[in-house]
Design a protein around this motif. Structure first.
Motif, mmCIF file in Angstrom:
data_model
loop_
_atom_site.group_PDB
_atom_site.id
_atom_site.type_symbol
_atom_site.label_atom_id
_atom_site.label_comp_id
_atom_site.label_asym_id
_atom_site.label_seq_id
_atom_site.Cartn_x
_atom_site.Cartn_y
_atom_site.Cartn_z
ATOM 1 N N GLU A 1 0.841 -1.202 0.000
ATOM 2 C CA GLU A 1 0.000 0.000 0.000
ATOM 3 C C GLU A 1 0.879 1.256 0.000
ATOM 4 O OE1 GLU A 1 -3.374 2.142 2.729
ATOM 5 O OE2 GLU A 1 -3.270 -0.053 2.716
ATOM 6 N N GLY A 2 0.729 2.064 -1.025
ATOM 7 C CA GLY A 2 1.514 3.286 -1.155
ATOM 8 C C GLY A 2 2.918 3.051 -1.682
ATOM 9 N N GLY A 3 3.248 1.797 -1.975
ATOM 10 C CA GLY A 3 4.580 1.460 -2.475
ATOM 11 C C GLY A 3 4.534 1.054 -3.931
ATOM 12 N N GLU A 4 5.507 0.246 -4.345
ATOM 13 C CA GLU A 4 5.608 -0.199 -5.733
ATOM 14 C C GLU A 4 5.711 -1.719 -5.779
ATOM 15 O OE1 GLU A 4 8.934 1.655 -7.722
ATOM 16 O OE2 GLU A 4 8.653 3.466 -6.524
ATOM 17 N N VAL A 5 4.820 -2.346 -6.530
ATOM 18 C CA VAL A 5 4.883 -3.794 -6.721
ATOM 19 C C VAL A 5 5.952 -4.084 -7.765
ATOM 20 C CG1 VAL A 5 3.644 -5.822 -7.561
ATOM 21 C CG2 VAL A 5 2.495 -4.176 -6.053
ATOM 22 N N LYS A 23 8.420 -2.849 -3.091
ATOM 23 C CA LYS A 23 9.080 -1.806 -2.309
ATOM 24 C C LYS A 23 7.963 -1.067 -1.584
ATOM 25 C CE LYS A 23 12.241 0.747 -4.244
ATOM 26 N NZ LYS A 23 12.902 1.799 -5.060
ATOM 27 N N ASP A 24 8.068 -0.976 -0.252
ATOM 28 C CA ASP A 24 7.008 -0.310 0.506
ATOM 29 C C ASP A 24 7.115 1.210 0.394
ATOM 30 O OD1 ASP A 24 8.758 0.699 2.508
ATOM 31 O OD2 ASP A 24 8.339 -0.954 3.873
ATOM 32 N N CYS A 25 6.185 1.902 1.011
ATOM 33 C CA CYS A 25 6.130 3.366 0.904
ATOM 34 C C CYS A 25 7.306 4.055 1.588
ATOM 35 C CB CYS A 25 4.800 3.881 1.448
ATOM 36 S SG CYS A 25 4.495 3.479 3.172
ATOM 37 N N PHE A 26 8.164 3.288 2.298
ATOM 38 C CA PHE A 26 9.354 3.849 2.932
ATOM 39 C C PHE A 26 10.633 3.485 2.178
ATOM 40 C CE2 PHE A 26 6.164 3.509 6.241
ATOM 41 C CZ PHE A 26 6.158 4.818 6.707
ATOM 42 N N GLY A 27 10.491 2.830 1.014
ATOM 43 C CA GLY A 27 11.651 2.465 0.213
ATOM 44 C C GLY A 27 12.297 1.146 0.606
#
Length: 139
Positions: free
Chosen positions: A102-106, A123-127
Motif C-alpha cells: 500500500e503506497g509502495g511499488e509492486v 518496495k514499501d512506501c518507505f523504500g
C-alpha cells in the motif's frame, strides 16, 4: 547457530515506518521506542531530539529493528536489501503483500513461480524492499 535480524535505517521516518509495520504484523514493540534525546550525556543537535535511536518489533521468532540516522550522517536508500518473509499460508502471504505494498511499488505480484513457490516482491512506501515467499508443500 546465529540468528539474523534485519536492521533498517531511516532519515527521520523510523517511528512512522515502525508504527506502520506494527499495524501490518501486529504485536508490541520490545521495550520502548528510544529517541536520540534518551542518549545519556550526549548533546543532540536541535531538531534531532525525536529521531529514533532504536526500536525493535518482534515478528514471529525474529526481530525487525531500526533507527534514524544521526543528523549529518549520510543517508542513501539502497537497493541491495530485501527482507524475506515466509508466511504460514497463501492467505497470510496475500494479506502481508497487500498491506506492505500500500503506497509502495509492486515489483513482482504474488503468483505461483516456476520453482514451485508462491512468491511476490515489492518496495514499501518507505523504500524498503520485501519478498513474500510461501514455499510449495512439496518441500
Amino acid at each position: 547457530m546465529a540468528k539474523l535480524n534485519p536492521y533498517l535505517n531511516f532519515d527521520g521516518t523510523c517511528e512512522e515506518a515502525f508504527l506502520f509495520y506494527r499495524s501490518v504484523f501486529g504485536g508490541e514493540f520490545r521495550g520502548e521506542i528510544f529517541k536520540m534525546k534518551d542518549i545519556p550525556d550526549m548533546e543532540i543537535p536541535a531538531g534531532a531530539e525525536n529521531r529514533v535511536m532504536h526500536v525493535a518489533l518482534p515478528v514471529g521468532d525474529d526481530l525487525l529493528m531500526g533507527s534514524d540516522t544521526y543528523p549529518g550522517q549520510p543517508f542513501v536508500v539502497g537497493n541491495n536489501n530485501y527482507i524475506s518473509i515466509f508466511p504460514e499460508s497463501r492467505e497470510e502471504a496475500d494479506r502481508l503483500f497487500e498491506a506492505l505494498s500500500e503506497g509502495g511499488e509492486v515489483e513482482m505480484p504474488m503468483a505461483d513461480q516456476f520453482w514451485g513457490d508462491y512468491f511476490g516482491s515489492l518496495k514499501d512506501c518507505f523504500g524498503i524492499q520485501w519478498m513474500i515467499n510461501y514455499p510449495s508443500q512439496d518441500q
